[in-house]
Write a protein that holds these residues in place. Sequence first.
Motif, PDB file in Angstrom:
ATOM      1  N   GLY A 166       2.529 -23.194  13.390  1.00  0.00           N
ATOM      2  CA  GLY A 166       1.787 -22.201  12.630  1.00  0.00           C
ATOM      3  C   GLY A 166       0.279 -22.257  12.770  1.00  0.00           C
ATOM      4  O   GLY A 166      -0.428 -21.607  12.017  1.00  0.00           O
ATOM      5  N   GLU A 167      -0.231 -23.040  13.725  1.00  0.00           N
ATOM      6  CA  GLU A 167      -1.687 -23.039  13.909  1.00  0.00           C
ATOM      7  C   GLU A 167      -2.064 -22.656  15.334  1.00  0.00           C
ATOM      8  O   GLU A 167      -1.278 -22.821  16.267  1.00  0.00           O
ATOM      9  CB  GLU A 167      -2.320 -24.385  13.522  1.00  0.00           C
ATOM     10  CG  GLU A 167      -2.044 -25.514  14.469  1.00  0.00           C
ATOM     11  CD  GLU A 167      -2.895 -26.752  14.172  1.00  0.00           C
ATOM     12  OE1 GLU A 167      -3.858 -26.673  13.392  1.00  0.00           O
ATOM     13  OE2 GLU A 167      -2.591 -27.798  14.761  1.00  0.00           O
ATOM     14  N   CYS A 168      -3.291 -22.145  15.443  1.00  0.00           N
ATOM     15  CA  CYS A 168      -3.815 -21.780  16.754  1.00  0.00           C
ATOM     16  C   CYS A 168      -5.020 -22.671  17.046  1.00  0.00           C
ATOM     17  O   CYS A 168      -6.038 -22.592  16.351  1.00  0.00           O
ATOM     18  CB  CYS A 168      -4.218 -20.306  16.773  1.00  0.00           C
ATOM     19  SG  CYS A 168      -4.885 -19.778  18.364  1.00  0.00           S
ATOM     20  N   VAL A 169      -4.874 -23.535  18.034  1.00  0.00           N
ATOM     21  CA  VAL A 169      -5.958 -24.430  18.432  1.00  0.00           C
ATOM     22  C   VAL A 169      -6.590 -23.857  19.692  1.00  0.00           C
ATOM     23  O   VAL A 169      -5.883 -23.468  20.629  1.00  0.00           O
ATOM     24  CB  VAL A 169      -5.416 -25.858  18.683  1.00  0.00           C
ATOM     25  CG1 VAL A 169      -6.483 -26.741  19.299  1.00  0.00           C
ATOM     26  CG2 VAL A 169      -4.908 -26.462  17.379  1.00  0.00           C
ATOM     27  N   VAL A 170      -7.917 -23.782  19.698  1.00  0.00           N
ATOM     28  CA  VAL A 170      -8.616 -23.197  20.841  1.00  0.00           C
ATOM     29  C   VAL A 170      -9.359 -24.299  21.591  1.00  0.00           C
ATOM     30  O   VAL A 170     -10.012 -25.146  20.981  1.00  0.00           O
ATOM     31  CB  VAL A 170      -9.588 -22.101  20.353  1.00  0.00           C
ATOM     32  CG1 VAL A 170     -10.480 -21.620  21.488  1.00  0.00           C
ATOM     33  CG2 VAL A 170      -8.802 -20.928  19.771  1.00  0.00           C
ATOM     34  N   LEU A 171      -9.225 -24.282  22.917  1.00  0.00           N
ATOM     35  CA  LEU A 171      -9.963 -25.226  23.750  1.00  0.00           C
ATOM     36  C   LEU A 171     -11.355 -24.659  23.989  1.00  0.00           C
ATOM     37  O   LEU A 171     -11.502 -23.525  24.464  1.00  0.00           O
ATOM     38  CB  LEU A 171      -9.237 -25.441  25.084  1.00  0.00           C
ATOM     39  CG  LEU A 171      -7.844 -26.074  24.971  1.00  0.00           C
ATOM     40  CD1 LEU A 171      -7.150 -26.091  26.329  1.00  0.00           C
ATOM     41  CD2 LEU A 171      -7.935 -27.493  24.403  1.00  0.00           C
ATOM     42  N   GLY A 172     -12.385 -25.433  23.637  1.00  0.00           N
ATOM     43  CA  GLY A 172     -13.760 -24.971  23.802  1.00  0.00           C
ATOM     44  C   GLY A 172     -14.513 -25.843  24.783  1.00  0.00           C
ATOM     45  O   GLY A 172     -14.005 -26.872  25.242  1.00  0.00           O
ATOM     46  N   GLY A 173     -15.747 -25.423  25.088  1.00  0.00           N
ATOM     47  CA  GLY A 173     -16.573 -26.196  26.020  1.00  0.00           C
ATOM     48  C   GLY A 173     -17.013 -25.338  27.180  1.00  0.00           C
ATOM     49  O   GLY A 173     -16.430 -24.281  27.429  1.00  0.00           O
ATOM     50  N   ASP A 219      -7.817 -21.828  14.299  1.00  0.00           N
ATOM     51  CA  ASP A 219      -7.790 -22.695  13.124  1.00  0.00           C
ATOM     52  C   ASP A 219      -8.643 -23.929  13.372  1.00  0.00           C
ATOM     53  O   ASP A 219      -9.227 -24.500  12.458  1.00  0.00           O
ATOM     54  CB  ASP A 219      -6.350 -23.127  12.813  1.00  0.00           C
ATOM     55  CG  ASP A 219      -5.512 -21.948  12.382  1.00  0.00           C
ATOM     56  OD1 ASP A 219      -5.862 -21.318  11.377  1.00  0.00           O
ATOM     57  OD2 ASP A 219      -4.528 -21.626  13.075  1.00  0.00           O
ATOM     58  N   ARG A 220      -8.685 -24.363  14.640  1.00  0.00           N
ATOM     59  CA  ARG A 220      -9.469 -25.539  15.033  1.00  0.00           C
ATOM     60  C   ARG A 220      -9.925 -25.324  16.458  1.00  0.00           C
ATOM     61  O   ARG A 220      -9.234 -24.673  17.239  1.00  0.00           O
ATOM     62  CB  ARG A 220      -8.589 -26.792  15.038  1.00  0.00           C
ATOM     63  CG  ARG A 220      -8.537 -27.506  13.731  1.00  0.00           C
ATOM     64  CD  ARG A 220      -7.796 -28.813  13.847  1.00  0.00           C
ATOM     65  NE  ARG A 220      -6.422 -28.696  14.303  1.00  0.00           N
ATOM     66  CZ  ARG A 220      -5.897 -29.445  15.268  1.00  0.00           C
ATOM     67  NH1 ARG A 220      -6.628 -30.329  15.922  1.00  0.00           N
ATOM     68  NH2 ARG A 220      -4.622 -29.308  15.607  1.00  0.00           N
ATOM     69  N   ILE A 221     -11.078 -25.914  16.777  1.00  0.00           N
ATOM     70  CA  ILE A 221     -11.524 -25.877  18.175  1.00  0.00           C
ATOM     71  C   ILE A 221     -11.549 -27.312  18.689  1.00  0.00           C
ATOM     72  O   ILE A 221     -12.105 -28.205  18.039  1.00  0.00           O
ATOM     73  CB  ILE A 221     -12.919 -25.235  18.277  1.00  0.00           C
ATOM     74  CG1 ILE A 221     -12.813 -23.802  17.756  1.00  0.00           C
ATOM     75  CG2 ILE A 221     -13.439 -25.295  19.719  1.00  0.00           C
ATOM     76  CD1 ILE A 221     -13.782 -22.803  18.227  1.00  0.00           C
ATOM     77  N   VAL A 222     -10.915 -27.537  19.831  1.00  0.00           N
ATOM     78  CA  VAL A 222     -10.984 -28.852  20.474  1.00  0.00           C
ATOM     79  C   VAL A 222     -12.060 -28.747  21.544  1.00  0.00           C
ATOM     80  O   VAL A 222     -11.928 -27.976  22.496  1.00  0.00           O
ATOM     81  CB  VAL A 222      -9.622 -29.231  21.092  1.00  0.00           C
ATOM     82  CG1 VAL A 222      -9.759 -30.468  21.970  1.00  0.00           C
ATOM     83  CG2 VAL A 222      -8.590 -29.469  19.998  1.00  0.00           C
ATOM     84  N   ASP A 223     -13.147 -29.498  21.366  1.00  0.00           N
ATOM     85  CA  ASP A 223     -14.258 -29.444  22.322  1.00  0.00           C
ATOM     86  C   ASP A 223     -13.928 -30.341  23.517  1.00  0.00           C
ATOM     87  O   ASP A 223     -13.978 -31.570  23.420  1.00  0.00           O
ATOM     88  CB  ASP A 223     -15.544 -29.914  21.625  1.00  0.00           C
ATOM     89  CG  ASP A 223     -16.722 -29.873  22.578  1.00  0.00           C
ATOM     90  OD1 ASP A 223     -16.579 -29.330  23.691  1.00  0.00           O
ATOM     91  OD2 ASP A 223     -17.797 -30.383  22.193  1.00  0.00           O
TER      92      ASP A 223
END
Length: 237
Positions: free
Chosen positions: A37-44, A221-225
């Motif tokens: 149920g969450e959407c994690v986005v890869l950032g950088g 919901d969260r960004i993973v840098d």
Amino acid sequence: MPARLIVSGVSKSFVMHLRGGVQIPVISGVSFSLDAGECVVLGGPSGIGKSSILKMVYGNYGVDSGQIIAVRPDGKMTDIASANARTIHALRRSTIGYVSQFLRAVPRVSARDVVAEPLAGQGIAREEALGRAEELLEKLNLPKALWDLPPATFSGGEQQRVNIARGFITSHPVLLLDEPTASLDAQNRQVVVDLIRDKKAAGTAMLGIFHDQDVRDAVADRIVDVARFSGRGEAAA
Ligand SMILES: Nc1ncnc2c1ncn2[C@@H]1O[C@H](COP(=O)(O)OP(=O)(O)OP(=O)(O)O)[C@@H](O)[C@H]1O
């Protein structure tokens, strides 16, 4: 919410065979998890390794070290990093879906069938699969006149919408989103944002790359840098 995907200590470098086998480290020690149920986005920044992570999770790229644990619908776990091709193939059917911006068009297959095909592969009756394909094509504003035609001659944006419908039609517990809104107009971008929200509400765990800041803000919901895991050292925190 239960974890659906656990990435731990993953490293990747590329060997440049045409340059005397020189090794280019890309990422090292990548660790994060993805809950239902969450959407994690890869950032950088560009070139930091976001697509490489997505391709490792989907089993397209090999993993040098670390684990990528996928939780299957029956609750059992599979390590994608060490899985063989047959296991990866089975995981793609049962557990992990992938939406990219590019369609691999099959000649002579209509847009409606291209979209319905993943459901047929999961044993869902053809009529039901075609009905769900039509619902999605309508939502994504693909003109009805195109539904019976093969997408090979469609415009770039039309092909992309067929591909998005194909990616969203299944109920995989994990969905990878590789810039699904790139080059869509504002109206269709909003449709994709709504589709992602529907998936979240249904408990799907999503891992995505979005360069569009507005879309990212709307779905993440969260960004993973990924810069934290740079194998080159330049951006490591
Ligand atoms: N198949 C490959 N062979 C060699 N090098 C590769 C390969 N795939 C990726 N790389 C390299 O790995 C690095 C990370 O690339 P990647 O596409 O994962 O970055 P990214 O963060 O997704 O970038 P962007 O935001 O520009 O799409 C780059 O330096 C790229 O050149």
